[in-house]
Write a protein that holds these residues in place. Structure first.
Motif, PDB file in Angstrom:
ATOM      1  N   GLN A 179     -10.055  -1.682   8.259  1.00 25.10           N
ATOM      2  CA  GLN A 179     -11.057  -0.976   7.876  1.00 25.10           C
ATOM      3  C   GLN A 179     -10.388  -0.382   6.537  1.00 25.10           C
ATOM      4  OE1 GLN A 179     -14.093  -0.189   9.563  1.00 25.10           O
ATOM      5  NE2 GLN A 179     -14.680   1.035   7.718  1.00 25.10           N
ATOM      6  N   ILE A 180     -11.440  -0.488   5.581  1.00 24.27           N
ATOM      7  CA  ILE A 180     -10.939   0.423   4.389  1.00 24.27           C
ATOM      8  C   ILE A 180     -12.303   1.242   3.882  1.00 24.27           C
ATOM      9  CG2 ILE A 180     -10.046  -1.791   3.395  1.00 24.27           C
ATOM     10  CD1 ILE A 180     -12.364  -2.203   1.416  1.00 24.27           C
ATOM     11  N   GLN A 181     -11.959   2.407   3.118  1.00 24.74           N
ATOM     12  CA  GLN A 181     -12.902   3.337   2.663  1.00 24.74           C
ATOM     13  C   GLN A 181     -13.277   2.655   1.289  1.00 24.74           C
ATOM     14  OE1 GLN A 181     -14.147   5.640   4.588  1.00 24.74           O
ATOM     15  NE2 GLN A 181     -12.744   4.352   6.131  1.00 24.74           N
ATOM     16  N   GLY A 182     -12.352   2.102   0.208  1.00 21.37           N
ATOM     17  CA  GLY A 182     -12.884   1.817  -0.823  1.00 21.37           C
ATOM     18  C   GLY A 182     -12.063   0.796  -1.543  1.00 21.37           C
ATOM     19  N   LEU A 183     -11.947   0.618  -2.833  1.00 23.29           N
ATOM     20  CA  LEU A 183     -11.211  -0.350  -3.554  1.00 23.29           C
ATOM     21  C   LEU A 183      -9.515   0.062  -3.315  1.00 23.29           C
ATOM     22  CD1 LEU A 183     -10.766  -2.621  -5.029  1.00 23.29           C
ATOM     23  CD2 LEU A 183     -11.252  -1.652  -7.011  1.00 23.29           C
ATOM     24  N   GLU A 184      -9.427   1.034  -3.682  1.00 21.36           N
ATOM     25  CA  GLU A 184      -7.849   1.396  -4.024  1.00 21.36           C
ATOM     26  C   GLU A 184      -7.299   1.657  -2.675  1.00 21.36           C
ATOM     27  OE1 GLU A 184      -7.255   5.422  -5.759  1.00 21.36           O
ATOM     28  OE2 GLU A 184      -8.393   4.966  -7.369  1.00 21.36           O
ATOM     29  N   ASP A 185      -7.655   2.102  -1.412  1.00 20.31           N
ATOM     30  CA  ASP A 185      -7.036   1.922  -0.357  1.00 20.31           C
ATOM     31  C   ASP A 185      -7.150   0.459   0.408  1.00 20.31           C
ATOM     32  OD1 ASP A 185      -9.900   2.250   0.843  1.00 20.31           O
ATOM     33  OD2 ASP A 185      -9.022   2.470   2.562  1.00 20.31           O
ATOM     34  N   GLY A 186      -8.295  -0.263  -0.173  1.00 20.48           N
ATOM     35  CA  GLY A 186      -8.637  -1.367   0.334  1.00 20.48           C
ATOM     36  C   GLY A 186      -7.380  -2.596  -0.219  1.00 20.48           C
ATOM     37  N   ILE A 187      -7.116  -2.465  -1.421  1.00 21.84           N
ATOM     38  CA  ILE A 187      -6.180  -3.146  -1.833  1.00 21.84           C
ATOM     39  C   ILE A 187      -4.749  -3.082  -1.205  1.00 21.84           C
ATOM     40  CG2 ILE A 187      -4.413  -3.455  -3.900  1.00 21.84           C
ATOM     41  CD1 ILE A 187      -6.751  -2.796  -5.674  1.00 21.84           C
ATOM     42  N   GLU A 188      -4.333  -1.895  -0.843  1.00 20.16           N
ATOM     43  CA  GLU A 188      -3.035  -1.598  -0.087  1.00 20.16           C
ATOM     44  C   GLU A 188      -3.285  -1.966   1.257  1.00 20.16           C
ATOM     45  OE1 GLU A 188      -0.147  -0.806  -1.651  1.00 20.16           O
ATOM     46  OE2 GLU A 188      -1.440  -0.608  -3.637  1.00 20.16           O
ATOM     47  N   ILE A 189      -4.287  -1.831   2.145  1.00 21.33           N
ATOM     48  CA  ILE A 189      -4.284  -2.364   3.299  1.00 21.33           C
ATOM     49  C   ILE A 189      -4.246  -3.587   3.352  1.00 21.33           C
ATOM     50  CG2 ILE A 189      -6.023  -2.450   5.236  1.00 21.33           C
ATOM     51  CD1 ILE A 189      -6.751   0.595   4.522  1.00 21.33           C
ATOM     52  N   VAL A 190      -4.984  -4.447   2.326  1.00 23.80           N
ATOM     53  CA  VAL A 190      -4.986  -5.979   2.580  1.00 23.80           C
ATOM     54  C   VAL A 190      -3.763  -6.588   2.214  1.00 23.80           C
ATOM     55  CG1 VAL A 190      -5.981  -8.129   1.361  1.00 23.80           C
ATOM     56  CG2 VAL A 190      -7.458  -6.369   2.001  1.00 23.80           C
ATOM     57  N   LYS A 191      -2.927  -5.847   1.290  1.00 23.36           N
ATOM     58  CA  LYS A 191      -1.595  -6.218   0.785  1.00 23.36           C
ATOM     59  C   LYS A 191      -0.898  -6.114   2.135  1.00 23.36           C
ATOM     60  CE  LYS A 191       0.356  -4.734  -2.811  1.00 23.36           C
ATOM     61  NZ  LYS A 191       0.667  -3.700  -3.983  1.00 23.36           N
ATOM     62  N   THR A 192      -0.732  -5.179   2.875  1.00 24.52           N
ATOM     63  CA  THR A 192       0.084  -4.982   4.153  1.00 24.52           C
ATOM     64  C   THR A 192      -0.317  -6.089   5.087  1.00 24.52           C
ATOM     65  OG1 THR A 192       0.035  -2.395   3.933  1.00 24.52           O
ATOM     66  CG2 THR A 192       0.687  -3.400   5.992  1.00 24.52           C
TER      67      THR A 192
END
Length: 356
Positions: free
Chosen positions: A329-342
């Motif tokens: 679950q992401i809120q937008g691009l910035e947190d999405g990048i970090e979450i997907v990287k994890t």
């Protein structure tokens, strides 16, 4: 009298830091050319068509006469163009090619060679380069590689995340970027979609870069991306791949799509594309969508087309897979990048794959 024309094979040519000159028509060049080649057409699109028609209707002799007549008028300018290229690249070979390494490139190399311009003809023309691309695609189809697939409804920043990962040297295969198309009915608007030949050329160059990586990251695509047909080995890799399914709030998705597509700048193009969808929608939905777009209520238009058209289609397609999937679950691009990287790093570590 036989004229000696210096030649080079495509294999040897690509090993050099050479200048490639494409003497085919602008239309041929636009469809497919050797990377960084300079277009110096012997004939315009219209002139090439005239010569071809003459060849078919009257014969080779008359076609050659017409070609000579057209070319002779351009000689001073043509000579000066090649002279400037030669003077600016004194330590590089200048390799000239046409379609099959025949009359057009042969004429240029032999004639300008008598005027002391050091040109070399590419044996077999760009057709040999095309054969090389196809052979390499066949080779890459035999290499086993783990695929990690980003999926999620339209507007969940999949493409943006892939671009960010590629900048950080993750082994990303950006199929939409290589195709010059976003993959939907609206996907080519504001872009320059590539031909199948261009796509396969650029795909081969990217596969070379990723050759030593045991895995690659792609977006979940159908068999077609615009007018491009994806190779079977990539589709098979996708179907067997580990999936990361991205969820994002509808508000974030609407903003992402509005930012990406810039509806105001391409309003008429979108009107035409929406008409294509008419036969795939219920009349009431189509009327709501067109009314909101015509009134420039773009956020409402996006909300309607996502929730009532694209989301059901995407959910149905995703449900057909039985491969492992991780939901994020992401809120937008910035947190999405970090979450997907994890998630990516966890998958890579868990499968014993090399990290980037």
């Amino acid at each position: 009298m036989q004229v000696s024309i210096p030649t080079i094979s495509i294999i040897d040519a690509l090993k050099e830091d050479a200048i490639f000159i494409d003497v085919r028509s602008p239309g041929e060049y636009e469809e497919f050319h050797i990377p960084n080649a300079i277009s110096v057409p012997l004939f315009s699109n219209e002139e090439r068509a005239q010569v071809g028609t003459t060849y078919k209707q009257i014969g080779q002799g008359k076609a050659i006469e017409l070609g000579v007549q057209i070319f002779s008028k351009k000689l001073p300018e043509y000579y000066q163009t090649f002279k400037n290229i030669a003077n600016n690249n004194k330590h590089k070979n200048i390799i000239v090619y046409c379609w099959r390494g025949g009359m057009r490139s042969g004429t240029v190399v032999s004639f300008l060679g008598t005027l002391k311009l050091p040109l070399i003809q590419l044996v077999g023309g760009i057709r040999e380069f095309r054969k090389l691309v196809q052979a390499e695609l066949e080779y890459f189809s035999t290499i086993e590689k783990q695929y990690i697939v980003l999926e999620g409804n339209t507007g969940t920043h999949k493409t943006d995340i892939l671009e960010a990962l590629q900048k950080e040297n993750y082994p990303v295969l950006d199929l939409e970027g290589l195709a010059g198309h976003r993959g939907s009915t609206f996907g080519g608007i504001g872009l320059q979609p590539k031909s199948q030949k261009e796509f396969e050329r650029d795909l081969v160059f990217r596969l070379r870069e990723l050759q030593d990586s045991p895995y690659c990251i792609i977006e979940a695509e159908s068999k077609r991306v615009g007018r491009i047909i994806l190779p079977d080995f990539i589709l098979k890799g996708k179907d067997a791949g580990v999936r990361i399914h991205i969820h994002s709030p509808i508000e974030s998705r609407i903003k992402a799509i509005c930012d990406t597509y810039q509806f105001e700048n391409y309003h008429d193009e979108f009107i035409h594309a929406i008409e294509i969808l008419k036969k795939r929608m219920k009349p009431n939905l189509y009327n709501q969508i067109t009314e909101s777009f015509n009134n420039r209520q773009y956020e409402l238009f996006v909300k309607l087309i996502l929730e009532e058209y694209y989301d059901p289609k995407y959910t149905f397609a995703a449900d057909q897979y039985e491969t492992p999937v991780r939901f994020v679950q992401i809120q937008g691009l910035e947190d999405g990048i970090e979450i997907v990287k994890t998630e990516l790093n966890s998958i890579v570590k868990g499968m014993g794959l090399l990290t980037t």
